[in-house]
Design an enzyme around this catalytic site. Structure first.
Site, PDB file in Angstrom:
ATOM      1  N   GLY A  15       0.822  -1.214   0.000  1.00 39.86           N
ATOM      2  CA  GLY A  15       0.000   0.000   0.000  1.00 39.86           C
ATOM      3  C   GLY A  15       0.852   1.259   0.000  1.00 39.86           C
ATOM      4  N   ALA A  26      15.410  10.752  -0.866  1.00 40.86           N
ATOM      5  CA  ALA A  26      16.540  10.673   0.059  1.00 40.86           C
ATOM      6  C   ALA A  26      17.492   9.544  -0.323  1.00 40.86           C
ATOM      7  CB  ALA A  26      16.027  10.481   1.487  1.00 40.86           C
ATOM      8  N   ARG A  29      19.382  10.634  -3.630  1.00 43.50           N
ATOM      9  CA  ARG A  29      20.361  11.709  -3.441  1.00 43.50           C
ATOM     10  C   ARG A  29      21.479  11.308  -2.486  1.00 43.50           C
ATOM     11  NH1 ARG A  29      17.252  17.549  -4.151  1.00 43.50           N
ATOM     12  NH2 ARG A  29      16.632  17.090  -6.302  1.00 43.50           N
ATOM     13  N   ARG A  76       1.161  -5.455  -5.685  1.00 49.68           N
ATOM     14  CA  ARG A  76       1.298  -6.662  -4.880  1.00 49.68           C
ATOM     15  C   ARG A  76       1.539  -7.806  -5.860  1.00 49.68           C
ATOM     16  NH1 ARG A  76      -0.351  -4.952   0.166  1.00 49.68           N
ATOM     17  NH2 ARG A  76      -1.851  -3.244   0.170  1.00 49.68           N
ATOM     18  N   ASP A 107       4.827  -4.645   6.400  1.00 48.47           N
ATOM     19  CA  ASP A 107       5.327  -5.952   6.836  1.00 48.47           C
ATOM     20  C   ASP A 107       5.396  -6.969   5.697  1.00 48.47           C
ATOM     21  OD1 ASP A 107       2.595  -6.211   6.615  1.00 48.47           O
ATOM     22  OD2 ASP A 107       2.300  -7.112   8.588  1.00 48.47           O
ATOM     23  N   THR A 130       4.102   2.656   5.820  1.00 52.09           N
ATOM     24  CA  THR A 130       2.718   2.196   5.990  1.00 52.09           C
ATOM     25  C   THR A 130       2.011   3.149   6.938  1.00 52.09           C
ATOM     26  OG1 THR A 130       1.311   0.485   6.984  1.00 52.09           O
ATOM     27  CG2 THR A 130       3.588   0.559   7.732  1.00 52.09           C
ATOM     28  N   ASP A 132      -0.280   2.389   8.871  1.00 52.48           N
ATOM     29  CA  ASP A 132      -0.804   1.657  10.032  1.00 52.48           C
ATOM     30  C   ASP A 132       0.060   1.782  11.282  1.00 52.48           C
ATOM     31  OD1 ASP A 132      -2.752   0.810   8.274  1.00 52.48           O
ATOM     32  OD2 ASP A 132      -1.746  -1.089   7.837  1.00 52.48           O
ATOM     33  N   ASP A 134       2.413  -0.128  12.315  1.00 51.87           N
ATOM     34  CA  ASP A 134       2.373  -1.426  12.984  1.00 51.87           C
ATOM     35  C   ASP A 134       3.662  -2.235  12.846  1.00 51.87           C
ATOM     36  OD1 ASP A 134       2.132  -1.897  10.283  1.00 51.87           O
ATOM     37  OD2 ASP A 134       0.436  -3.271  10.450  1.00 51.87           O
ATOM     38  N   ARG A 159     -18.013  16.864  12.578  1.00 49.55           N
ATOM     39  CA  ARG A 159     -18.545  17.377  13.849  1.00 49.55           C
ATOM     40  C   ARG A 159     -19.525  18.529  13.621  1.00 49.55           C
ATOM     41  NH1 ARG A 159     -14.194  18.704  16.097  1.00 49.55           N
ATOM     42  NH2 ARG A 159     -13.840  16.961  17.525  1.00 49.55           N
ATOM     43  N   MET A 174      -8.812   3.480   8.940  1.00 49.31           N
ATOM     44  CA  MET A 174      -8.013   2.330   8.524  1.00 49.31           C
ATOM     45  C   MET A 174      -7.009   1.939   9.605  1.00 49.31           C
ATOM     46  SD  MET A 174      -7.414   3.360   4.520  1.00 49.31           S
ATOM     47  CE  MET A 174      -6.956   1.769   3.872  1.00 49.31           C
ATOM     48  N   GLY A 175      -6.241   0.891   9.302  1.00 52.05           N
ATOM     49  CA  GLY A 175      -5.234   0.431  10.247  1.00 52.05           C
ATOM     50  C   GLY A 175      -5.158  -1.078  10.360  1.00 52.05           C
ATOM     51  N   ARG A 176      -5.966  -1.799   9.556  1.00 55.30           N
ATOM     52  CA  ARG A 176      -6.022  -3.275   9.629  1.00 55.30           C
ATOM     53  C   ARG A 176      -6.289  -3.705  11.072  1.00 55.30           C
ATOM     54  NH1 ARG A 176      -1.138  -6.020   6.607  1.00 55.30           N
ATOM     55  NH2 ARG A 176       0.013  -4.873   8.205  1.00 55.30           N
ATOM     56  N   GLN A 259      -7.350   8.430   3.633  1.00 53.74           N
ATOM     57  CA  GLN A 259      -6.266   8.493   4.622  1.00 53.74           C
ATOM     58  C   GLN A 259      -4.898   8.184   4.031  1.00 53.74           C
ATOM     59  OE1 GLN A 259      -7.991   6.163   8.244  1.00 53.74           O
ATOM     60  NE2 GLN A 259      -9.336   5.911   6.501  1.00 53.74           N
TER      61      GLN A 259
END
Length: 327
Positions: A15, A26, A29, A76, A107, A130, A132, A134, A159, A174-176, A259
């Site tokens: 992702g 970075a 260079r 993937r 991961d 990522t 996430d 994680d 809100r 998100m965040g699995r 996100q």
């Protein structure tokens, strides 16, 4: 023996995450600074198999620091999961005389890199990319800060409607199976409650928070729900609340891939720059099968096994503070 490195390949996999382009810049260079050849590998591991490889120089990565996504693109690759696919990938590296790789991803990407490095004795360093957050071995992964800022901006807008109509909003993030985005954005946005994958929260806990909010005449009725929570699907949660509180008009907003996009935050740009240089310098020092990370504002290198397999505990203090401030 330390392998002499003269040429490095860089790819992004899995992702996309804000800050990946800053990390590519970075790496390229820093490589140029140390008189290395640097090759961009397009479309991740699949591009490695298909020989979609192009040499880059310092000017090739101009004006990408502020861009979201990845200019190298990502994918993937099922073929890379096979021995034959990895062998073809390695043959393409040899065609370009590429001595080492920098892999930017999560991961799954680092797992692929670990296997590839073991099979062909190829020096590889990973950069955690990522949203996430994680991966063990770094305080923050690339994209996490930007993603939480996007979530907060969206919740601030939601809100306005929630308060205007006295509605209850469930906002799915998100965040699995990681609740880091959910917890930080819930605290930063003043949410009534947060539903996390790391917590075995029964529905009654949410009912209790809603009861407290009503008793305290709280007009801000927002609940942040992590997509991988154990309680249930966000629409199902909203249905349970509607059944118990028919007077509350409940709405669901799923932020989804919003996100993952957008210009990276200052934190993500600086982090990407630090980790990109660290990856090049780490390879030149003979490091391999490690992920570059930042802990307590210091560069650290963590083995792929630890980075992938060790779990990062939820920050219980942030959760405690969130509960206190949600009254």
């Amino acid at each position: 023996m330390k392998k002499q490195i003269q040429s490095i390949g860089v790819l992004t996999s899995g992702g996309d995450a804000p800050g990946m382009n800053a990390a590519i810049r970075a790496v390229v260079r820093a490589g140029a600074y140390y008189n290395l050849k640097v090759f961009g590998i397009y479309e991740g591991y699949q591009g490695l198999i298909e020989n979609n490889i192009k040499e880059l120089d310092a000017r090739s990565v101009k004006n990408i620091l502020n861009r979201g996504g990845t200019v190298l693109k990502s994918s993937r690759s099922e073929e890379f999961r096979t021995e034959a696919g990895r062998k073809k990938a390695h043959q393409n590296l040899q065609k370009h005389n590429i001595d080492a790789l920098v892999i930017i991803g999560g991961d799954g990407s680092l797992t692929g890199g670990h296997i590839f490095s073991q099979e062909f004795d190829l020096p590889i360093i990973g950069i955690p990319g990522t949203i996430d957050n994680d991966l063990y071995g770094t305080d923050y992964t690339l994209g996490f800060d930007t993603a939480t800022n996007v979530v907060i901006d969206c919740i601030d807008k939601i809100r306005d409607t929630a308060e205007s109509h006295n509605r209850l909003f469930f906002v799915e993030v998100m965040g699995r199976d990681s609740g880091f985005i959910a917890l930080r954005s819930a605290l930063a946005s003043g949410a009534l409650d947060v539903v996390l994958p790391e917590e075995d929260s029964p529905m009654q806990d949410l009912f209790n928070e809603l009861d407290k909010g009503e008793a305290n005449q709280k007009t801000n009725k927002l609940v942040v729900v992590a997509e991988g929570n154990k309680m249930g699907d966000t629409f199902w949660i909203a249905d349970q609340v509607r059944d118990k509180y028919p007077h509350l008009e409940s709405k669901v907003t799923i932020l989804g891939h919003l996100q993952r996009g957008g210009s990276p935050s200052c934190l993500d740009r600086v982090l990407a720059s630090q980790l990109g240089v660290a990856a090049i310098e780490g390879l030149l020092e003979g490091k391999s099968k490690v992920m570059a990370g930042l802990i307590d504002n210091k560069i650290v290198f963590t083995s792929f096994e630890e980075a992938i397999n060790k779990k990062i505990p939820l920050n219980k203090e942030l959760l405690r503070i969130s509960k206190i401030l949600s009254i």
